[in-house]
Design a protein around this motif. Structure first.
Motif, PDB file in Angstrom:
ATOM      1  N   ALA A   1      -6.601  -0.950   8.941  1.00  0.00           N
ATOM      2  CA  ALA A   1      -5.566   0.168   9.206  1.00  0.00           C
ATOM      3  C   ALA A   1      -4.536  -0.449   8.326  1.00  0.00           C
ATOM      4  O   ALA A   1      -4.356  -1.795   8.213  1.00  0.00           O
ATOM      5  CB  ALA A   1      -5.397   0.266  10.579  1.00  0.00           C
TER       6      ALA A   1
ATOM      7  N   TYR B   1       5.484  -1.103   6.780  1.00  0.00           N
ATOM      8  CA  TYR B   1       4.294  -1.511   7.569  1.00  0.00           C
ATOM      9  C   TYR B   1       4.907  -2.330   8.484  1.00  0.00           C
ATOM     10  O   TYR B   1       4.323  -3.061   9.477  1.00  0.00           O
ATOM     11  CB  TYR B   1       3.293  -2.044   6.972  1.00  0.00           C
TER      12      TYR B   1
ATOM     13  N   VAL C   1      -5.144  -3.590  14.948  1.00  0.00           N
ATOM     14  CA  VAL C   1      -5.578  -2.519  16.139  1.00  0.00           C
ATOM     15  C   VAL C   1      -5.999  -3.537  17.217  1.00  0.00           C
ATOM     16  O   VAL C   1      -6.952  -4.423  17.083  1.00  0.00           O
ATOM     17  CB  VAL C   1      -6.710  -1.670  15.173  1.00  0.00           C
TER      18      VAL C   1
ATOM     19  N   ASN D   1       1.779   1.382  11.771  1.00  0.00           N
ATOM     20  CA  ASN D   1       0.795   1.937  10.817  1.00  0.00           C
ATOM     21  C   ASN D   1       0.967   2.644   9.743  1.00  0.00           C
ATOM     22  O   ASN D   1       0.838   4.142   9.786  1.00  0.00           O
ATOM     23  CB  ASN D   1      -0.334   2.489  11.988  1.00  0.00           C
TER      24      ASN D   1
END
Ligand SMILES: Cc1cc2nc3c(=O)[nH]c(=O)nc-3n(C[C@H](O)[C@H](O)[C@H](O)COP(=O)(O)OP(=O)(O)OC[C@H]3O[C@@H](n4cnc5c(N)ncnc54)[C@H](O)[C@@H]3O)c2cc1C
Ligand code: SF4
Length: 332
Positions: free
Chosen positions: A261, A199, A265, A194
């Motif tokens: 995000a 990433y 998630v 996150n």
């Protein structure tokens, strides 16, 4: 007109050769599959590799098999090869639906599943040409120091926007990564961190070779995407769901949100609400409400972030209802 910077191009034909080139060239080298993400980024000087290692001639990465135990999809299999594969359409309707929602047919002819999994994170302040970014003194993700979305934030909040990812995670897919040290297999879910800059948990030199999707028998699945234009657009909210019933009750449920995000998630509280329920409207409504809680979109993509958060419950509810009615594949 935006032009590509100069770079050296290699066209290996085996995984081993690709890894050897990457080891020799070091961090200045990048892999490219379809190039539909990397090349525009290079034109905008967001990514600036001096060496590009093309994967389209590596035959092992272009194999697609659907067997008794599931599907094995080479990382360089194109999106259009997946969407037109009869057995994929039958076995994984929600995954195929998610893939059909990616960009446009010409881009899906070039773009690959591996490239989609590794897509760069997105942000309105970043997905701009060099001059635009220079005019705002750049930002933390590339060439600058501050985050314009949240100036107090110690990390970049750019958004994970790959359509295939939420449903692949809901299907418990796994990714195979190769490096000179050997191969390792990780759940697709564990590929992401996150953080809008860092990433991926994949090491830069690792080559994604294969995506393994377990057999989907007994699972009801659906994918739902929110975007401004129906023709083509990145998701600004996406939902992948997979639900397994035993008799009349939900034995297992997986609900995964995308584009809210820097990493996908898992809506774990919503999953727990569904487990053991009779998968009726009451359970779906309660789970959808719970799924909206971990959805924390930022003000860095299309639409108001407050509205996108509000839409989460509705989108999860629609996805679950789609799964309940088994109607997750829209015919082209
Ligand atoms: C106009 C437009 C609209 C788009 N719309 C969407 C959309 O709606 N939804 C969506 O999800 N995407 C969208 N995309 C992004 C893109 O087309 C897709 O995500 C596509 O699947 C990327 O695949 P690729 O093979 O072209 O990736 P590439 O550009 O080749 O690579 C992407 C990244 O992955 C790395 N990479 C690729 N393959 C490997 C590998 N095997 N191992 C290690 N690293 C690798 C590259 O170095 C690069 O960093 C859009 C793009 C454009 C230009
Ligand atoms: S979230 Fe912040 S640091 Fe990241 S790309 Fe956007 S403006 Fe830049």
């Amino acid at each position: 007109m935006m032009r590509l910077p100069k770079f050296r191009y290699y066209a290996p034909t085996t995984v081993r050769e690709a890894l050897r080139i990457r080891a020799g060239e070091g961090p200045d080298a990048a892999y490219v599959a379809g190039g539909t993400d990397l090349y525009p980024n290079m034109k905008r000087r967001q990514q600036t590799p001096k060496v590009v290692i093309g994967l389209s001639r590596v035959r092992a990465l272009g194999r697609l098999r659907v067997g008794e135990s599931g599907a094995s999809i080479g990382a360089a299999v194109t999106l259009s090869a997946i969407e037109t594969h009869r057995r994929m359409r039958r076995a994984y309707p929600a995954l195929v639906h998610a893939i059909e929602e990616i960009s446009t047919p010409p881009l899906r002819n070039m773009g690959t599943l591996g490239g989609n999994l590794l897509l760069d994170t997105r942000c309105n302040y970043y997905d701009q040409n060099y001059e635009w970014r220079q005019a705002i003194d750049f930002c933390m993700k590339k060439d600058g120091v501050i985050c314009w979305v949240a100036p107090g934030s110690p990390k970049c909040l750019a958004v994970q926007s790959a359509d295939s990812v939420p449903i692949l995670i809901a299907l418990s897919a796994r990714a195979v990564l190769a490096s000179p040290e050997g191969e390792r297999e990780v759940p697709v879910e564990d590929l992401y961190a996150n953080d809008g800059i860092h990433y991926l948990t994949k090491r830069p030199e690792e080559l994604l070779t294969e995506i393994r999707v377990p057999k989907s028998e007994g699972w009801r699945t659906a994918y739902r995407k929110l975007r401004r234009r129906g023709s083509f657009d990145f998701p600004v909210l996406s939902v992948g769901v997979a639900v397994r019933l035993e008799g009349e009750r939900v034995a297992e449920a997986r609900i995964v949100l995308g584009a809210v995000a820097s990493a996908p998630v898992r809506a774990t509280r919503a999953e727990a609400i569904l487990a053991g329920s009779s998968f009726d409207m009451a359970a779906i409504t309660e789970a959808a409400r719970a799924a909206a809680q971990p959805s924390k979109p930022m003000d860095n993509t299309d639409f108001s972030f407050l509205w996108r958060k509000e839409m989460t419950a509705r989108w999860v509810s629609q996805a679950l209802r789609g799964a309940a009615s088994k109607g997750s594949l829209r015919k082209p």
